[in-house]
Design an enzyme around this catalytic site. Structure first.
Site, PDB file in Angstrom:
ATOM      1  N   TYR A  38      -1.523   4.355   1.376  1.00 58.54           N
ATOM      2  CA  TYR A  38      -2.519   4.714   0.360  1.00 58.54           C
ATOM      3  C   TYR A  38      -2.342   6.154  -0.110  1.00 58.54           C
ATOM      4  CZ  TYR A  38      -5.473   0.491   0.784  1.00 58.54           C
ATOM      5  OH  TYR A  38      -5.965  -0.792   0.763  1.00 58.54           O
ATOM      6  N   HIS A  61      -3.046  -0.040  -6.754  1.00 61.33           N
ATOM      7  CA  HIS A  61      -4.353   0.405  -6.261  1.00 61.33           C
ATOM      8  C   HIS A  61      -5.073   1.318  -7.259  1.00 61.33           C
ATOM      9  CE1 HIS A  61      -2.466  -1.090  -2.599  1.00 61.33           C
ATOM     10  NE2 HIS A  61      -3.671  -1.203  -2.091  1.00 61.33           N
ATOM     11  N   CYS A  86       0.824  -1.225   0.000  1.00 60.27           N
ATOM     12  CA  CYS A  86       0.000   0.000   0.000  1.00 60.27           C
ATOM     13  C   CYS A  86       0.847   1.259   0.000  1.00 60.27           C
ATOM     14  CB  CYS A  86      -0.960   0.003   1.182  1.00 60.27           C
ATOM     15  SG  CYS A  86      -2.305  -1.170   1.000  1.00 60.27           S
ATOM     16  N   TYR A 146      -9.635  -5.197  -6.869  1.00 61.51           N
ATOM     17  CA  TYR A 146      -8.829  -4.601  -5.806  1.00 61.51           C
ATOM     18  C   TYR A 146      -7.440  -5.244  -5.786  1.00 61.51           C
ATOM     19  CZ  TYR A 146      -7.871  -2.966  -0.990  1.00 61.51           C
ATOM     20  OH  TYR A 146      -7.342  -2.386   0.140  1.00 61.51           O
ATOM     21  N   HIS A 147      -6.420  -4.394  -5.765  1.00 58.87           N
ATOM     22  CA  HIS A 147      -5.024  -4.813  -5.772  1.00 58.87           C
ATOM     23  C   HIS A 147      -4.577  -5.365  -7.128  1.00 58.87           C
ATOM     24  CE1 HIS A 147      -4.868  -5.229  -1.088  1.00 58.87           C
ATOM     25  NE2 HIS A 147      -4.765  -3.965  -1.501  1.00 58.87           N
ATOM     26  N   TRP A 173      -4.482   5.611   5.451  1.00 59.61           N
ATOM     27  CA  TRP A 173      -4.688   4.176   5.691  1.00 59.61           C
ATOM     28  C   TRP A 173      -3.777   3.672   6.809  1.00 59.61           C
ATOM     29  CZ3 TRP A 173      -1.470  -0.141   5.084  1.00 59.61           C
ATOM     30  CH2 TRP A 173      -2.116  -1.386   5.189  1.00 59.61           C
TER      31      TRP A 173
END
Length: 843
Positions: free
Chosen positions: A486, A786, A442, A700-701, A504
């Site tokens: 993030y 992301h 992240c 996601y990811h 985050w």
């Protein structure tokens, strides 16, 4: 009781496509020699470093329930047999048949007694029937490490003789966990796993405790929807008294209407069938079934699908299976594409066994994509980790990393699992990075002026690390002043790196901007650039509201923050910095987990997103944002065909933008409501057109990157540990501009010379080509994580022909236009076909 009156709670329509689990090991890769006989039950190697328990994280993700259930069914192994290239029968029972006996204590082992059989070793499963297959599940031996598969190939065959090219290749982590090796769903009778290397390089051995195969996940690869104009539908029976349940409703484009079997009076018994007449012959490779929206009765459970040229003679079923009892859209992949006029769906059981009923809101058919119109996909490449972050490197390499573990995240563990894909050979190598004391999950990422990659924050929220592709080495740089995760980054025209947001991880409080200097390797605070003006109105607050900002650097160290908040802002980075409003993004809402792409000088496209980070409907909308000095203008362009959040967008050398993956209703770690149809936006028309469907969801990811040969890598998704939505793989998409209608490659321009390793902004290059070209363009080497890639930038260049195959190509002098950094220089012909790029660092 009438079926129409039995109602369930009305659900929003969720388009659910999910491939089975692509799980990789719980531990990072580490080769450990095992003494004793290679096939024997020798001492177990010590745990690899990654087996230590992760430190707890306040933001550790919890996978939703549907992420724990693979959609692709495990195929019944009754009647299967297995044969191998070689097997051990003297020193132990290492026969191939052991992989199908249901006992993980037994195994197939390559021959090791006497003179060991050399690598590669292969094992072939014969199902003795044709079925749609989408993955092979490999379970390593239970005792010992010898023979674990490292590099692998998977091939399929209808007859056991003709195999064709591998459907998947890759590298597995050296641990004892089960691995699911995915590939594009297709019909086959035989599936072959070939081990090219032993995972720990312990010897020329291969072993496997068990092999399973997964069936149809409902994600047919390389297809497009067939137009339904002129189609008609008939049914074995239909309800016309108690309601309008006519068969024609399944083709009307309205999911609120439906075909329903006859239920008034004496209900017609199962089975029920509905037949689509396309009124023309077409190649068909999948059927899409949408259940009724207003209730549960009649959902299709067990089904068969057959095709016909004349409506009378229907051949052997091209698809059979059982759909789940839920309201999601279902897809049945055919065992083989069928040339047909008629397609018949026969339902033999109601999904919930509620009664003798069948219903369908909509039925669609898909056919094979045309490469010259829709592009094509390569085979699946397996990674020893989930590629959550990626960066394109000179030398045709792709850097990828996950977290402290290859398949999960959590805590602040001080190391990261990384991998490098060699784009020329397809080989993937893995390495754990300990020296920086940085878990880079992240993060924020910026491609530096000299071509290095700066990675900040994440799980180790204050750390910053640098990867140097010239030396293939990681090093630590000074910690940030503010701990973040993030956050977003961009390089500035000054050569410094700017970071903003990131709640985050790290302590609570405004995550104001700061700048990293390559000269001093230190961070400078920007108290005049708080994150607050750039927040979305996410109900979770700053924890989600300051994530993944869209940043576009311009001249004099300035940055336009153009999303995901609907409010845009101008940022200056000199002195204490400043942030001032730049207007709103036309009529857009907040668009968290959407993205923005710079497709031309001072021109950006924003795509998709959702008002909240998760569990709010995504949008189909796209907007253009144009910069002229201090003026920022935004306008709505054509909508995408699909609403999507968690998607990834890539600008191509011809200025078009491709968008991949995402969900219509974003839920982290889930593959429900996956969008499997990529789309291509054309700036000349403002319209999106569909591309060939993906075999594996990318949500996601997940990541996407433009490659030096003009193709696009799309991969990743998941990183949720013991879940079914880890996608430790990727595939390369070949855009239509590189292909003829039959899929053969178009002739491409060739750059023959004149591109130095480094060039200055404002300089000119004398570039040689094979034959005439129409234009040149610089594409900045970029990094993605992301759904965000602020490094992407397309810079069209001025070029003048100075002779046959010789051009003077001018690089803009404005470093706000051509940010310092490594670029890929493409030449394009008059049809927009790009060359393979040459790398040049503009600094």
């Amino acid at each position: 009781m009438l079926p129409r009156r039995i109602r369930a709670r009305r659900f929003p329509l969720l388009v659910a496509f999910a491939l089975g689990s692509l799980l990789v090991g719980l531990t990072p890769w580490l080769g450990v020699a095992s003494p004793g006989q290679p096939g024997g039950r020798g001492p177990t190697p010590p745990p690899a470093f990654g087996q230590q328990t992760a430190k707890s994280s306040p933001h550790h993700g919890v996978a939703p329930a549907n992420a724990m259930e693979p959609t692709a069914p495990v195929l019944d192994r009754t009647g299967w047999t297995a044969t191998a290239s070689d097997e051990e029968t003297v020193g132990e029972n290492g026969r191939a048949a052991n992989v199908l006996d249901g006992d993980t204590a037994t195994m197939w082992h390559s021959r090791w007694s006497g003179t060991p059989a050399p690598l590669p070793h292969s094992i072939t499963v014969d199902m003795h029937r044709t079925a749609v297959v989408s993955a092979l599940v490999y379970k390593p031996r239970a005792a010992g490490a010898n023979g674990r598969v490292g590099e692998y190939r998977i091939s399929v065959s209808a007859d056991g003789t003709n195999w064709g090219s591998p459907v998947a290749t890759g590298t597995l982590a050296d641990d004892g966990s089960a691995k699911t090796l995915g590939f594009a769903p297709q019909g086959a009778r035989f599936v072959r796993l070939t081990a090219v290397t032993e995972a720990g390089n312990r010897g020329p051995w291969t072993s496997a405790a068990e092999l399973d195969l997964l069936g149809d996940p409902g994600t047919p690869a390389a297809t497009v929807d067939l137009p339904r104009t002129g189609w008609t539908a008939t049914a074995s029976d239909e309800e016309t008294v108690g309601e309008n349940g006519r068969a024609a409703n399944a083709l009307d484009g309205d999911p609120a209407t439906m075909w329903h079997s006859r239920w008034s009076g004496t209900p017609a018994p199962l089975p029920h069938s509905i037949t689509v007449d396309m009124h023309r012959m077409a190649a068909v490779s999948a059927l899409v079934y949408q259940p009724r929206r207003d209730g549960v009765n009649g959902r299709a459970g067990a089904y068969t699908i057959a095709t016909s040229a004349d409506g009378t003679t229907f051949g052997t079923p091209v698809a059979t299976g059982t759909w789940r009892d839920d309201d999601t859209v279902k897809t049945a992949t055919f065992t083989r594409p069928a040339k047909a006029r008629y397609v018949r769906l026969t339902v033999t059981r109601e999904a919930g066994d509620r009664g003798p009923w069948t219903s369908a809101a909509e039925i669609r058919l898909s056919g094979p994509a045309t490469p010259g119109t829709h592009g094509s996909w390569s085979r699946i490449t397996g990674f020893p980790l989930v590629p959550v972050a990626t960066a394109v490197l000179p030398g045709d390499k792709l850097l990828a990393w996950s977290a402290y573990a290859v398949d999960r995240f959590g805590g602040s563990n001080g190391y990261t699992q990384t991998a490098i894909l060699d784009l020329k050979t397809g080989r993937v190598t893995q390495r754990r990075i300990d020296g920086t004391r940085h878990d880079m999950f992240c993060p924020g990422i910026a491609m530096l002026a000299d071509g290095r990659v700066l990675v900040t924050g994440g799980s180790n929220a204050q750390k910053a690390s640098i990867y140097d592709p010239a030396t293939d080495a990681w090093s630590a740089t000074t910690d940030m002043n503010i701990a973040r995760g993030y956050q977003s980054m961009t390089l500035l025209s000054t050569g410094e790196a700017f970071v903003l947001g990131g709640s985050w991880s790290g302590a609570t409080g405004d995550k104001a901007g700061e700048v990293w200097s390559p000269a001093t390797r230190t961070w400078r605070k920007l108290p005049g650039v708080p994150a607050a003006p750039a927040l979305t109105a996410d109900p979770a607050g700053a924890y989600r509201a300051d994530n993944h900002m869209w940043l576009y650097a311009t001249s004099a160290g300035r940055v336009l923050q153009l999303g995901p908040s609907r409010q845009m802002n101008w940022i200056t980075t000199s002195g204490n910095g400043s942030i001032v409003p730049a207007g709103t993004r036309a009529d857009s809402q907040d668009a968290m987990t959407g993205n923005a792409v710079a497709y031309d000088i001072g021109k950006l496209l924003t795509l998709g997103g959702s008002p909240a980070y998760e569990k709010s409907p995504a949008t189909r909308r796209a907007y253009t944002v144009s910069i002229d000095g201090d003026q920022v203008r935004s306008a709505r362009t054509g909508d995408m065909g699909n609403a999507r959040a968690f998607g990834n967008s890539v600008v191509m050398p011809d200025g078009k933008v491709a968008v991949f993956g995402g969900q219509s209703y974003p839920v982290p770690f889930s593959d429900a409501t996956s969008v499997l149809t990529p789309e291509l936006w054309d700036p000349a028309t403002g319209r999106f057109t569909p591309l060939a469907t993906m075999a594996i969801p990318r949500n996601y990811h997940s990541v996407a990157n433009l490659l030096p040969d003009g193709r696009i890598f799309s991969g990743g998704g998941g990183l949720c540990g013991d879940c079914a939505t880890n996608h430790a793989d990727g595939a390369v998409f070949t855009p239509p501009y590189l292909l003829n209608a039959d899929g053969s490659p178009k002739p491409r321009p060739v750059i023959t010379g004149g591109v130095p390793p480094r060039a200055a902004a404002g300089s000119s290059l004398t570039v040689g080509t094979e034959g005439p070209v129409a234009s040149f363009v610089l594409m900045r080497a970029a990094a993605a994580t992301h759904s965000t890639d602020n490094d992407q930038r397309r810079v069209p260049l001025t070029a003048t022909a100075t002779g046959t195959g010789t051009y003077t190509v001018s690089i803009p002098a404005d470093k706000g236009v051509v940010l310092p950094g490594t670029y890929m220089l493409f030449a394009l012909d008059a049809r927009g076909v790009p060359s393979t790029a040459r790398f040049v660092t503009v600094s």
